[in-house]
Write a protein that holds these residues in place. Structure first.
Motif, PDB file in Angstrom:
ATOM      1  N   HIS A 290       2.614  -8.953 -39.893  1.00 27.92           N
ATOM      2  CA  HIS A 290       2.494  -9.378 -38.492  1.00 27.92           C
ATOM      3  C   HIS A 290       1.363 -10.365 -38.273  1.00 27.92           C
ATOM      4  O   HIS A 290       1.403 -11.156 -37.329  1.00 27.92           O
ATOM      5  N   ASP A 291       0.353 -10.344 -39.155  1.00 26.77           N
ATOM      6  CA  ASP A 291      -0.807 -11.231 -38.979  1.00 26.77           C
ATOM      7  C   ASP A 291      -0.726 -12.503 -39.808  1.00 26.77           C
ATOM      8  O   ASP A 291      -1.071 -13.590 -39.333  1.00 26.77           O
ATOM      9  N   MET A 303      13.237 -12.922 -40.605  1.00 24.29           N
ATOM     10  CA  MET A 303      12.710 -11.705 -41.238  1.00 24.29           C
ATOM     11  C   MET A 303      13.377 -10.443 -40.700  1.00 24.29           C
ATOM     12  O   MET A 303      12.984  -9.335 -41.068  1.00 24.29           O
ATOM     13  N   ILE A 304      14.368 -10.598 -39.836  1.00 23.04           N
ATOM     14  CA  ILE A 304      15.004  -9.433 -39.217  1.00 23.04           C
ATOM     15  C   ILE A 304      15.604  -8.503 -40.266  1.00 23.04           C
ATOM     16  O   ILE A 304      15.423  -7.277 -40.205  1.00 23.04           O
ATOM     17  N   ASP A 305      16.327  -9.062 -41.220  1.00 27.64           N
ATOM     18  CA  ASP A 305      16.981  -8.221 -42.231  1.00 27.64           C
ATOM     19  C   ASP A 305      15.969  -7.411 -43.029  1.00 27.64           C
ATOM     20  O   ASP A 305      16.174  -6.214 -43.286  1.00 27.64           O
ATOM     21  N   PHE A 306      14.887  -8.050 -43.428  1.00 27.35           N
ATOM     22  CA  PHE A 306      13.866  -7.333 -44.213  1.00 27.35           C
ATOM     23  C   PHE A 306      13.221  -6.229 -43.391  1.00 27.35           C
ATOM     24  O   PHE A 306      13.045  -5.101 -43.870  1.00 27.35           O
ATOM     25  N   LEU A 307      12.888  -6.529 -42.138  1.00 29.64           N
ATOM     26  CA  LEU A 307      12.198  -5.547 -41.305  1.00 29.64           C
ATOM     27  C   LEU A 307      13.101  -4.376 -40.934  1.00 29.64           C
ATOM     28  O   LEU A 307      12.661  -3.219 -40.933  1.00 29.64           O
ATOM     29  N   THR A 308      14.337  -4.661 -40.601  1.00 24.77           N
ATOM     30  CA  THR A 308      15.244  -3.568 -40.243  1.00 24.77           C
ATOM     31  C   THR A 308      15.532  -2.679 -41.448  1.00 24.77           C
ATOM     32  O   THR A 308      15.639  -1.447 -41.317  1.00 24.77           O
ATOM     33  N   ALA A 309      15.635  -3.301 -42.632  1.00 22.31           N
ATOM     34  CA  ALA A 309      15.841  -2.499 -43.848  1.00 22.31           C
ATOM     35  C   ALA A 309      14.621  -1.622 -44.119  1.00 22.31           C
ATOM     36  O   ALA A 309      14.760  -0.443 -44.484  1.00 22.31           O
ATOM     37  N   LEU A 322       6.946  -1.229 -37.878  1.00 19.85           N
ATOM     38  CA  LEU A 322       6.910  -1.309 -36.410  1.00 19.85           C
ATOM     39  C   LEU A 322       6.173  -2.553 -35.921  1.00 19.85           C
ATOM     40  O   LEU A 322       6.549  -3.150 -34.913  1.00 19.85           O
ATOM     41  N   ASN A 323       5.115  -2.942 -36.623  1.00 23.45           N
ATOM     42  CA  ASN A 323       4.341  -4.115 -36.195  1.00 23.45           C
ATOM     43  C   ASN A 323       5.196  -5.369 -36.144  1.00 23.45           C
ATOM     44  O   ASN A 323       5.202  -6.107 -35.161  1.00 23.45           O
ATOM     45  N   GLY A 324       5.912  -5.607 -37.238  1.00 22.21           N
ATOM     46  CA  GLY A 324       6.766  -6.787 -37.282  1.00 22.21           C
ATOM     47  C   GLY A 324       7.903  -6.710 -36.281  1.00 22.21           C
ATOM     48  O   GLY A 324       8.236  -7.711 -35.623  1.00 22.21           O
ATOM     49  N   LEU A 325       8.507  -5.545 -36.136  1.00 25.01           N
ATOM     50  CA  LEU A 325       9.591  -5.388 -35.172  1.00 25.01           C
ATOM     51  C   LEU A 325       9.094  -5.590 -33.743  1.00 25.01           C
ATOM     52  O   LEU A 325       9.808  -6.148 -32.901  1.00 25.01           O
ATOM     53  N   PHE A 326       7.878  -5.156 -33.484  1.00 22.93           N
ATOM     54  CA  PHE A 326       7.317  -5.337 -32.142  1.00 22.93           C
ATOM     55  C   PHE A 326       7.241  -6.829 -31.796  1.00 22.93           C
ATOM     56  O   PHE A 326       7.581  -7.240 -30.686  1.00 22.93           O
ATOM     57  N   ILE A 327       6.791  -7.636 -32.768  1.00 24.15           N
ATOM     58  CA  ILE A 327       6.691  -9.082 -32.527  1.00 24.15           C
ATOM     59  C   ILE A 327       8.070  -9.686 -32.296  1.00 24.15           C
ATOM     60  O   ILE A 327       8.273 -10.485 -31.373  1.00 24.15           O
ATOM     61  N   LEU A 328       9.049  -9.288 -33.104  1.00 24.75           N
ATOM     62  CA  LEU A 328      10.393  -9.861 -32.959  1.00 24.75           C
ATOM     63  C   LEU A 328      11.068  -9.407 -31.667  1.00 24.75           C
ATOM     64  O   LEU A 328      11.786 -10.179 -31.033  1.00 24.75           O
ATOM     65  N   ILE A 329      10.840  -8.169 -31.260  1.00 24.44           N
ATOM     66  CA  ILE A 329      11.475  -7.653 -30.044  1.00 24.44           C
ATOM     67  C   ILE A 329      10.858  -8.274 -28.798  1.00 24.44           C
ATOM     68  O   ILE A 329      11.563  -8.697 -27.874  1.00 24.44           O
ATOM     69  N   HIS A 330       9.537  -8.365 -28.766  1.00 24.92           N
ATOM     70  CA  HIS A 330       8.857  -8.812 -27.548  1.00 24.92           C
ATOM     71  C   HIS A 330       8.721 -10.329 -27.456  1.00 24.92           C
ATOM     72  O   HIS A 330       8.632 -10.869 -26.352  1.00 24.92           O
ATOM     73  N   HIS A 331       8.688 -11.005 -28.596  1.00 22.35           N
ATOM     74  CA  HIS A 331       8.455 -12.456 -28.556  1.00 22.35           C
ATOM     75  C   HIS A 331       9.679 -13.282 -28.966  1.00 22.35           C
ATOM     76  O   HIS A 331       9.720 -14.478 -28.696  1.00 22.35           O
ATOM     77  N   HIS A 332      10.637 -12.641 -29.638  1.00 15.33           N
ATOM     78  CA  HIS A 332      11.798 -13.396 -30.109  1.00 15.33           C
ATOM     79  C   HIS A 332      13.114 -12.740 -29.700  1.00 15.33           C
ATOM     80  O   HIS A 332      14.164 -13.045 -30.271  1.00 15.33           O
ATOM     81  N   ASN A 333      13.041 -11.813 -28.740  1.00 11.28           N
ATOM     82  CA  ASN A 333      14.237 -11.203 -28.134  1.00 11.28           C
ATOM     83  C   ASN A 333      15.171 -10.568 -29.159  1.00 11.28           C
ATOM     84  O   ASN A 333      16.400 -10.718 -29.087  1.00 11.28           O
ATOM     85  N   LEU A 334      14.596  -9.860 -30.111  1.00  9.08           N
ATOM     86  CA  LEU A 334      15.414  -9.148 -31.086  1.00  9.08           C
ATOM     87  C   LEU A 334      16.085  -7.955 -30.413  1.00  9.08           C
ATOM     88  O   LEU A 334      15.439  -7.171 -29.715  1.00  9.08           O
ATOM     89  N   ASP A 335      17.385  -7.811 -30.625  1.00  6.36           N
ATOM     90  CA  ASP A 335      18.131  -6.668 -30.115  1.00  6.36           C
ATOM     91  C   ASP A 335      18.381  -5.716 -31.279  1.00  6.36           C
ATOM     92  O   ASP A 335      19.202  -5.991 -32.150  1.00  6.36           O
ATOM     93  N   TYR A 336      17.661  -4.597 -31.269  1.00  7.39           N
ATOM     94  CA  TYR A 336      17.765  -3.630 -32.363  1.00  7.39           C
ATOM     95  C   TYR A 336      18.460  -2.370 -31.842  1.00  7.39           C
ATOM     96  O   TYR A 336      17.887  -1.601 -31.073  1.00  7.39           O
ATOM     97  N   PRO A 337      19.705  -2.125 -32.246  1.00  6.81           N
ATOM     98  CA  PRO A 337      20.422  -0.935 -31.762  1.00  6.81           C
ATOM     99  C   PRO A 337      19.734   0.353 -32.209  1.00  6.81           C
ATOM    100  O   PRO A 337      19.239   0.456 -33.331  1.00  6.81           O
ATOM    101  N   ARG A 359      -2.408   2.837 -36.117  1.00  4.13           N
ATOM    102  CA  ARG A 359      -1.528   1.694 -35.848  1.00  4.13           C
ATOM    103  C   ARG A 359      -0.200   2.167 -35.263  1.00  4.13           C
ATOM    104  O   ARG A 359       0.336   1.559 -34.330  1.00  4.13           O
ATOM    105  N   PHE A 360       0.335   3.256 -35.798  1.00  2.00           N
ATOM    106  CA  PHE A 360       1.622   3.761 -35.309  1.00  2.00           C
ATOM    107  C   PHE A 360       1.540   4.162 -33.838  1.00  2.00           C
ATOM    108  O   PHE A 360       2.386   3.774 -33.022  1.00  2.00           O
ATOM    109  N   PHE A 361       0.539   4.948 -33.472  1.00  2.76           N
ATOM    110  CA  PHE A 361       0.449   5.420 -32.084  1.00  2.76           C
ATOM    111  C   PHE A 361       0.088   4.282 -31.131  1.00  2.76           C
ATOM    112  O   PHE A 361       0.475   4.306 -29.957  1.00  2.76           O
TER     113      PHE A 361
END
Length: 537
Positions: A290-291, A303-309, A322-337, A359-361
């Motif tokens: 994430h950094d 990086m969606i495939d790598f992070l979701t895997a 979670l860190n990487g997914l947070f960036i993709l969801i909030h900044h790149h509109n990732l839709d993760y079912p 970091r998790f909490f």
């Protein structure tokens, strides 16, 4: 760079006499070669010194060869263009100047090949010296190019030499962490960094294809050590430090463009991550993802495939993803079912003991901060955390309880978990299903937070104090849990010891061994000891 060739049969060869070899001074011979072309064949003696079994002699020969060929490059005494083999050079019609420049160009290729071989030498001193010499030669070759290259592609940069260096650094058999660490200082130069990234991508693609996707731990660790040490510029104005100074059309050079850097950086990482990796390497990558990786990619959504895997793996790897997914969801509109369903299932007893708990909490708090989340979902998280709190250590409880309180503050409908009316004939069995993976089916809203009531009798006074807060109406402003995320058991002990005060006792505490009130026991023991000593004498 042409491949190394054997010595020409018509060339003057070095004597195999060991005594003569011992008298060779590489630095002196190099100076004689530079001063006069008549001494050109002495270059064989200098190159032979590179094969010495003594470390000091090898290092001396490396430095001498570096000085020689840097001087020849600066004087343009090496042949420029497509180099023919030595047999064709002798049989063809070439003047003395061309023969000399071709001859020295072949010796230059021999030297470079030997130096590349020394990057896997058993002595680190030799490896380091060879690396420094190769980078000096690369700088000189870049300034005085030996090949006619297309400007739009590689300009006058010695890409082949850098590719050879990268190939030796990324060894499949030896851990080159120290040598790569030494090499990182050259990555501060813009053009070196750009061509190293493209060289890594080519090398990884070639090696992993040959291995048919199998894990190569040593090799992949070397790759990670190298790519993770690359620090990308954030602005175009930072692209100022170049190893090779281009005189014309600098702005057209790909290495001088930030977008090209990001594209090369992106391709390098994607080429590395698409292969199967050692399990321990996933954690290393996710820690810096994430950094250091996502912000420097031209298209982070790749990086969606790598992070979701990684998120589906479970355990600590999922927590770090979670860190990487947070960036993709909030900044790149990732839709993760089923994202929240997966997050819900990450709440296990081990989450309080992992290294990345804070970091998790922190991220879980951000994901659950929206007031538009369904009530049943928030209630399920609150209830699951409360149930896990029954076996959590004190330092975790001081963070988890305020976390639950904040969820209730954001969603007033969840207050039913605190003040649930009951009837006399109502069953005391908790309807909440702890083993249910789907928060919708967990029946959390039908339950209550009786676990917090239980924690009001906790052995640790700080936990009891925090648990008692639920008996009163919760304050409107949320509690800041950031300061509580990093708290440890040691810090709790230190704080308790500092808070301890002197209290009156019903007895006089002993200050020394065998010494009570008035020192009577110590006196008797001393008298007994003296009498025993006297009897013994």
């Amino acid at each position: 760079m042409a491949p190394a060739k054997k010595r020409n049969v018509c060339s003057k060869t070095t004597s195999a006499n060991a005594a003569k070899k011992a008298k060779i001074d590489p630095s002196l011979q190099v100076q004689q070669i530079i001063d006069s072309r008549k001494n050109a064949n002495d270059v064989f003696d200098v190159l032979d010194c590179l094969q010495s079994e003594k470390e000091k002699e090898v290092i001396s020969a490396i430095n001498a060869c570096c000085n020689l060929f840097v001087a020849l490059l600066e004087r343009k005494d090496l042949f420029i263009g497509k180099l023919i083999d030595e047999e064709a050079m002798l049989t063809g019609e070439h003047n003395a100047q061309d023969k000399y420049s071709m001859f020295m160009r072949h010796r230059y290729n021999d030297c470079v090949e030997t130096l590349l071989e020394h990057l896997v030498h058993k002595s680190y001193g030799v490896k380091e010296c060879a690396l420094v010499a190769l980078m000096k030669l690369a700088a000189a070759e870049g300034q005085y190019p030996l090949e006619d290259l297309d400007w739009s592609e590689h300009v006058s940069f010695p890409r082949t030499l850098i590719l050879g260096v990268v190939g030796r650094l990324l060894s499949k058999a030896e851990d080159n962490t120290m040598l790569i660490s030494r090499f990182t200082e050259y990555l501060e130069m813009v053009d070196v960094r750009y061509y190293v990234m493209s060289s890594v991508r080519e090398n990884v693609g070639s090696v992993m294809v040959k291995s048919k996707g199998e894990v190569i731990p040593v090799y992949q660790n070397n790759v990670f050590t190298l790519v993770s040490s690359i620090i990308m510029p954030s602005q175009e104005s930072e692209l100022t430090n170049f190893m090779v100074k281009q005189k014309d059309k600098h702005s057209e050079w790909k290495a001088a463009k930030l977008n090209e850097h990001k594209r090369s950086f992106e391709r390098m990482w994607l080429g590395f991550l698409k292969n199967k990796l050692p399990s321990n390497m996933y954690k290393k990558i996710l820690v810096i993802l994430h950094d250091s990786i996502l912000p420097n990619m031209s298209n982070p959504t790749l990086m969606i495939d790598f992070l979701t895997a990684a998120y589906d793996v479970g355990g600590a790897i999922s927590l770090l993803a979670l860190n990487g997914l947070f960036i993709l969801i909030h900044h790149h509109n990732l839709d993760y079912p089923d994202f929240y369903k997966k997050l819900y299932n990450l709440l296990e007893p081990s989450v309080f003991h992992v290294k990345y708990r804070a970091r998790f909490f922190h991220l879980a708090n951000l994901f659950l901060s929206s007031t538009h989340l369904p009530v049943y979902l928030v209630a399920a998280f609150a209830k699951r955390l409360a149930r896990l709190a029954l076996t959590a250590p004190p330092e975790s409880l001081l963070m988890v309880l305020p976390f639950i309180y904040n969820l209730i503050r954001r969603h007033p409908s969840c207050r039913v978990l605190v003040h649930r009316p009951t009837t006399a004939d109502e069953s005391c069995e908790d309807p909440y299903l702890m083993d249910e993976e789907d928060p919708i089916l967990s029946h959390a809203l039908e339950s209550s937070l009786w676990e917090i009531k239980t924690l009001q009798s906790h052995y640790h006074p700080d936990v009891t104090r925090v648990a008692l807060k639920i008996n009163k109406p919760l304050s409107v402003p949320e509690e800041d849990i950031d300061e509580l995320l990093e708290i440890t058991n040691f810090e709790l002990m230190e704080r308790d010891l500092k808070a301890t005060k002197n209290v009156p006792l019903e007895f006089e505490p002993a200050k020394k061994l065998l010494q009570g009130g008035g020192g009577i026991l110590a006196t008797c023991f001393w008298s007994f000891s003296r009498r025993s000593a006297a009897d013994a004498s």
